[in-house]
Motif scaffolding. Structure first.
Motif, PDB file in Angstrom:
ATOM      1  N   CYS A  58     101.678  99.684  22.641  1.00 19.82           N
ATOM      2  CA  CYS A  58     100.668 100.662  23.084  1.00 19.82           C
ATOM      3  C   CYS A  58     100.636 101.891  22.179  1.00 19.82           C
ATOM      4  CB  CYS A  58     100.937 101.113  24.515  1.00 19.82           C
ATOM      5  SG  CYS A  58     100.904  99.785  25.702  1.00 19.82           S
ATOM      6  N   MET A  59     101.692 102.094  21.392  1.00 19.73           N
ATOM      7  CA  MET A  59     101.706 103.192  20.418  1.00 19.73           C
ATOM      8  C   MET A  59     101.284 102.688  19.040  1.00 19.73           C
ATOM      9  SD  MET A  59     102.172 106.449  20.183  1.00 19.73           S
ATOM     10  CE  MET A  59     103.356 107.341  21.212  1.00 19.73           C
ATOM     11  N   VAL A  60     101.341 101.372  18.830  1.00 20.51           N
ATOM     12  CA  VAL A  60     100.961 100.809  17.527  1.00 20.51           C
ATOM     13  C   VAL A  60      99.456 100.858  17.349  1.00 20.51           C
ATOM     14  CG1 VAL A  60     100.880  98.707  16.126  1.00 20.51           C
ATOM     15  CG2 VAL A  60     102.938  99.247  17.438  1.00 20.51           C
ATOM     16  N   SER A  61      98.755 100.379  18.357  1.00 20.09           N
ATOM     17  CA  SER A  61      97.310 100.216  18.221  1.00 20.09           C
ATOM     18  C   SER A  61      96.590 101.548  18.351  1.00 20.09           C
ATOM     19  CB  SER A  61      96.797  99.264  19.303  1.00 20.09           C
ATOM     20  OG  SER A  61      95.388  99.253  19.288  1.00 20.09           O
ATOM     21  N   SER A  62      95.549 101.733  17.527  1.00 18.64           N
ATOM     22  CA  SER A  62      94.770 102.973  17.591  1.00 18.64           C
ATOM     23  C   SER A  62      94.049 103.096  18.929  1.00 18.64           C
ATOM     24  CB  SER A  62      93.762 103.016  16.449  1.00 18.64           C
ATOM     25  OG  SER A  62      92.939 101.868  16.512  1.00 18.64           O
ATOM     26  N   GLU A  63      93.922 101.984  19.654  1.00 24.27           N
ATOM     27  CA  GLU A  63      93.282 102.070  20.964  1.00 24.27           C
ATOM     28  C   GLU A  63      94.278 101.824  22.107  1.00 24.27           C
ATOM     29  OE1 GLU A  63      91.308  97.665  21.263  1.00 24.27           O
ATOM     30  OE2 GLU A  63      90.116  99.231  20.370  1.00 24.27           O
ATOM     31  N   GLY A  64      95.548 101.813  21.788  1.00 24.59           N
ATOM     32  CA  GLY A  64      96.563 101.691  22.834  1.00 24.59           C
ATOM     33  C   GLY A  64      96.630 102.973  23.648  1.00 24.59           C
ATOM     34  N   SER A  65      97.029 102.849  24.912  1.00 19.35           N
ATOM     35  CA  SER A  65      97.080 104.032  25.793  1.00 19.35           C
ATOM     36  C   SER A  65      97.964 105.117  25.207  1.00 19.35           C
ATOM     37  CB  SER A  65      97.668 103.655  27.151  1.00 19.35           C
ATOM     38  OG  SER A  65      96.806 102.810  27.815  1.00 19.35           O
ATOM     39  N   CYS A  66      99.129 104.721  24.669  1.00 18.24           N
ATOM     40  CA  CYS A  66     100.077 105.722  24.189  1.00 18.24           C
ATOM     41  C   CYS A  66      99.562 106.429  22.941  1.00 18.24           C
ATOM     42  CB  CYS A  66     101.431 105.073  23.916  1.00 18.24           C
ATOM     43  SG  CYS A  66     102.208 104.446  25.413  1.00 18.24           S
ATOM     44  N   GLN A  67      99.018 105.630  21.995  1.00 11.95           N
ATOM     45  CA  GLN A  67      98.546 106.302  20.782  1.00 11.95           C
ATOM     46  C   GLN A  67      97.337 107.199  21.060  1.00 11.95           C
ATOM     47  OE1 GLN A  67      96.665 105.651  16.451  1.00 11.95           O
ATOM     48  NE2 GLN A  67      98.408 104.333  16.835  1.00 11.95           N
ATOM     49  N   THR A  68      96.389 106.738  21.890  1.00 12.41           N
ATOM     50  CA  THR A  68      95.221 107.583  22.155  1.00 12.41           C
ATOM     51  C   THR A  68      95.650 108.854  22.888  1.00 12.41           C
ATOM     52  OG1 THR A  68      94.764 106.303  24.136  1.00 12.41           O
ATOM     53  CG2 THR A  68      93.479 105.767  22.220  1.00 12.41           C
TER      54      THR A  68
END
Lengths: 361, 72
Positions: free
Chosen positions: A343-353
């Protein structure tokens, strides 16, 4: 020039915000199940415009986030084959498998390339017939027809060195699983581009079986606010139903040509989702008649045990049970530069957003 | 991942379209669509046009919001 800039109009958005504030007279929880929505909701600061009584939750709508470590491990295993090129969408590159990521394998000399389209992978196969090209097929109903169409083109052109390792997934089983697990929500903000392909029939079951309203939303601020207003109205009237807010891109019947291509090339299989486990008939695999293009049939692939990073709570975040900031790793050991969980890897993951638009608190 | 970007079709050759995204030109497959024509706005996803954007519907959506009565 893109002619729809009014979807960012402050005056129109304000009118919607005012209506939402006027009508929201009870605590409400709406879940979006599309990574694009997760990102747009944060980017446009939508939660800050809503009354405190409305909570927006992010569901399992980011394909990278729900993909298992097993898939990454198998892709890395394939990369070690002689004259092998792995083609992947960029988001997947840094997801951790059991022993590292595709990015790590690339730095170790494996031929792993980022593509923007399956067609780019097919072009590499055309130009380098001496190599084996495997496209990592991830994504929901939006992306599945593009992979299927690429396979059909490969067959038409008799390209025999192009293969797909599929982890394509279908949205409705995950949406039903969320409700079946008892996670309280009052409405679904349904994925716009998935529904562009599928049409709305698949949501009727959710409305009929669970009494949860489904509104298919676009991705601009006006779209999201209008969708939230439509859901609030449904709850107030006690009339859950399927509605399309994103009518400029979504027809009730979807895109029948794209659906027919999915149906021709793929069959459903049980598939593992981070947070939800194995869901029946929630994945897509090439049919037997296309097994020459199915990397899982052509190459010998070990079945690895699925592993999750220690202390990572991605699974609960993907179900809307926890927020990114509830995780002890968030913003400390786990950041966009050095992600631990998917969730932090993807640019649309909850953590990264959340990290990018709301900071570490 | 399901990100799809609006683009304007400049020209069509067979199943391929030359499209413009805010002035940037690229090729996109039309194999998932039946009736696209030059001048149409389409949604591009992963190198494919997945739908024609209905400009009339786009205007209708805005019209609905314009008619929301302001709160006094």
């Amino acid at each position: 020039m893109y002619p729809f800039e009014q979807y960012h109009s402050k005056a129109l958005c304000q009118a919607l915000v005012d209506q939402i504030h006027l009508m929201a007279d009870r605590p409400l929880r709406f879940m979006e199940v599309c990574g694009g929505h997760t990102m747009a909701v944060r980017k446009y600061g939508i939660p800050s415009l809503l009354p405190d009584s409305i909570m927006l939750l992010s569901g399992p709508g980011c394909p990278v986030c729900v993909t298992s470590s097993l898939f990454i491990d198998q892709a890395i295993h394939l990369a070690a084959y002689d004259r092998m090129t792995i083609c992947t969408f960029g988001d997947l590159l840094r997801v951790q498998g059991t022993n590292g990521s595709l990015e790590k394998a690339k730095t170790e000399g494996k031929d792993i390339r980022v593509v923007l389209s399956g067609l780019d992978a097919l072009e590499i196969a055309r130009q380098q017939p001496e190599k084996k090209i495997v496209l990592l097929g991830i994504g929901f109903e939006t992306t599945a027809p593009t992979t299927a169409a690429t396979i059909l083109t490969a067959r038409k052109e008799k390209i025999s060195n192009f293969f797909v390792l599929s982890a394509h997934k279908l949205m409705p089983p995950a949406m039903e699983a969320i409700i079946s697990e008892g996670i309280p929500i009052n409405g679904y903000i349904c994925p716009g581009h998935v529904t562009t392909i599928t049409g709305i029939a698949m949501y009727k079951k959710i409305v009929e079986n669970f009494g949860i309203g489904c509104v298919v939303s676009g991705f601009e601020p006006l779209d999201l606010l209008q969708t939230i207003l439509m859901l609030v109205r449904q709850v107030k009237a006690n009339q859950p139903k399927v509605e399309i807010q994103y009518s400029r891109a979504v027809k009730p019947e979807g895109n029948p040509k794209a659906m027919a291509i999915i149906e021709e090339v793929f069959e459903t299989v049980d598939e593992w989702w981070r947070g939800l486990g194995i869901l029946k008939a929630s994945g897509l695999k090439p049919r037997d008649s296309f097994q020459d293009f199915d990397a899982s049939e052509v190459f010998s692939l070990p079945v690895y045990e699925i592993s999750e990073p220690e202390a990572c709570i991605c699974g609960d975040i993907l179900k809307g049970l926890k927020k990114p900031q509830d995780c002890m790793l968030y913003g400390k050991n786990c950041t966009p530069d050095n992600p631990v969980g998917a969730c932090m890897v993807s640019s649309e993951g909850s953590c990264q957003t959340h990290y990018n638009y709301a900071g570490i608190n | 991942m399901c990100l799809s970007i609006p683009a304007k079709i400049i020209s069509i050759e067979g199943e391929n379209a030359l499209v413009s995204i805010s002035g940037m030109r690229m090729n996109a497959s039309l194999s998932l669509l039946s009736n696209a024509k030059p001048g149409d706005f389409v949604l591009i996803h992963s190198g494919f046009s997945i739908e024609i954007i209905d400009r009339e519907e786009a205007e209708k959506t805005l019209e609905i919001v314009r008619h929301i009565r302001p709160i006094k």
